[in-house]
Write a protein that holds these residues in place. Structure first.
Motif, PDB file in Angstrom:
ATOM      1  N   SER A  65       0.847  -1.229  -0.021  1.00 47.11           N
ATOM      2  CA  SER A  65       0.052   0.052   0.067  1.00 47.11           C
ATOM      3  C   SER A  65       0.813   1.284   0.033  1.00 47.11           C
ATOM      4  N   GLU A  66       1.971   1.276   0.691  1.00 47.02           N
ATOM      5  CA  GLU A  66       2.796   2.409   0.809  1.00 47.02           C
ATOM      6  C   GLU A  66       3.519   2.525  -0.606  1.00 47.02           C
ATOM      7  N   TYR A  68       2.260   1.765  -3.506  1.00 50.47           N
ATOM      8  CA  TYR A  68       1.045   2.255  -4.459  1.00 50.47           C
ATOM      9  C   TYR A  68       0.832   3.797  -4.038  1.00 50.47           C
ATOM     10  N   SER A  69       0.763   3.978  -2.894  1.00 45.82           N
ATOM     11  CA  SER A  69       0.396   5.398  -2.560  1.00 45.82           C
ATOM     12  C   SER A  69       1.454   6.590  -3.065  1.00 45.82           C
ATOM     13  N   GLY A  72       0.551   7.764  -6.397  1.00 46.65           N
ATOM     14  CA  GLY A  72      -0.500   8.896  -6.470  1.00 46.65           C
ATOM     15  C   GLY A  72      -0.029  10.103  -5.781  1.00 46.65           C
ATOM     16  N   ARG A  73       0.828  10.201  -4.719  1.00 46.39           N
ATOM     17  CA  ARG A  73       1.156  11.496  -4.259  1.00 46.39           C
ATOM     18  C   ARG A  73       1.993  12.179  -5.385  1.00 46.39           C
ATOM     19  N   GLY A 124      -7.877   2.043  -7.348  1.00 49.43           N
ATOM     20  CA  GLY A 124      -7.135   3.314  -7.229  1.00 49.43           C
ATOM     21  C   GLY A 124      -7.007   3.784  -8.920  1.00 49.43           C
TER      22      GLY A 124
END
Length: 144
Positions: A65-66, A68-69, A72-73, A124
C-alpha cells in the motif's frame, strides 16, 4: 545507506550480484514521495520502489500500500518530485519485494503480492505493472 538501512542496501547489492542494472535515486526531504531505484529490465528503464519485509503478511500488505500511494502522491498537481525523477517516465507502480528477511514462505509472499497488486490496482488510479520478488535463496521472480 549501508549504515542507516543495511538490509535495504543488501537488497540492492543482491540485484547487482545477479546482473540487474540499477540506479539508486536520492531521497529529497521535501518531495511528495521518494522512489528508490530506476531498474533496467527487458530493455527499458523504469522506476521501482524497494520494500524489504522483516515481518509477516500484514507487513507485506502495508508495504505494498505504501508503494502504491507513492505514485498517487507524485502524480498530484504541483507535487514536488525527488531529484532524478522525470514525471513523464513515472508510468505505473512497480515494486521489488525482498523476502530473505521475512517470516513468510516465498509461495505465500508471491500469492499476497499478486492479491495486493490486484486489490490496489482495482481501487486506485494506477495499475501495478509488475513486481519482482527476491526469494529466500537470493534468486528473483518477476510477477506480472
Amino acid at each position: 545507506m549501508q549504515k542507516k538501512n543495511p538490509l535495504e542496501w543488501e537488497s540492492y547489492a543482491q540485484l547487482s550480484r545477479i546482473g540487474y542494472k540499477q540506479r539508486l535515486l536520492h531521497e529529497r526531504g521535501n518531495a511528495a514521495a521518494n522512489i528508490d531505484i530506476s531498474l533496467f529490465l527487458d530493455g527499458e528503464w523504469h522506476y521501482w520502489d524497494m520494500k524489504t519485509i522483516e515481518g509477516g503478511l500484514s507487513a507485506l500488505r502495508k508495504r505494498m500500500s505504501e508503494c502504491y500511494s507513492k505514485w498517487g502522491r507524485l502524480s498530484e498537481p504541483g507535487a514536488t518530485l525527488p531529484t532524478g525523477i522525470d514525471f513523464d517516465d513515472l508510468d505505473n507502480p512497480r515494486v521489488v519485494v525482498e523476502n530473505r528477511y521475512s517470516k513468510i514462505a516465498d509461495a505465500n509472499e508471491e500469492k499476497q503480492i499478486v492479491e495486493s497488486m490486484k486489490y490496489l490496482s482495482a481501487k486506485g488510479q494506477f495499475g501495478f505493472s509488475e513486481a519482482m520478488l527476491i526469494l529466500k535463496d537470493g534468486r528473483t521472480r518477476l510477477i506480472k
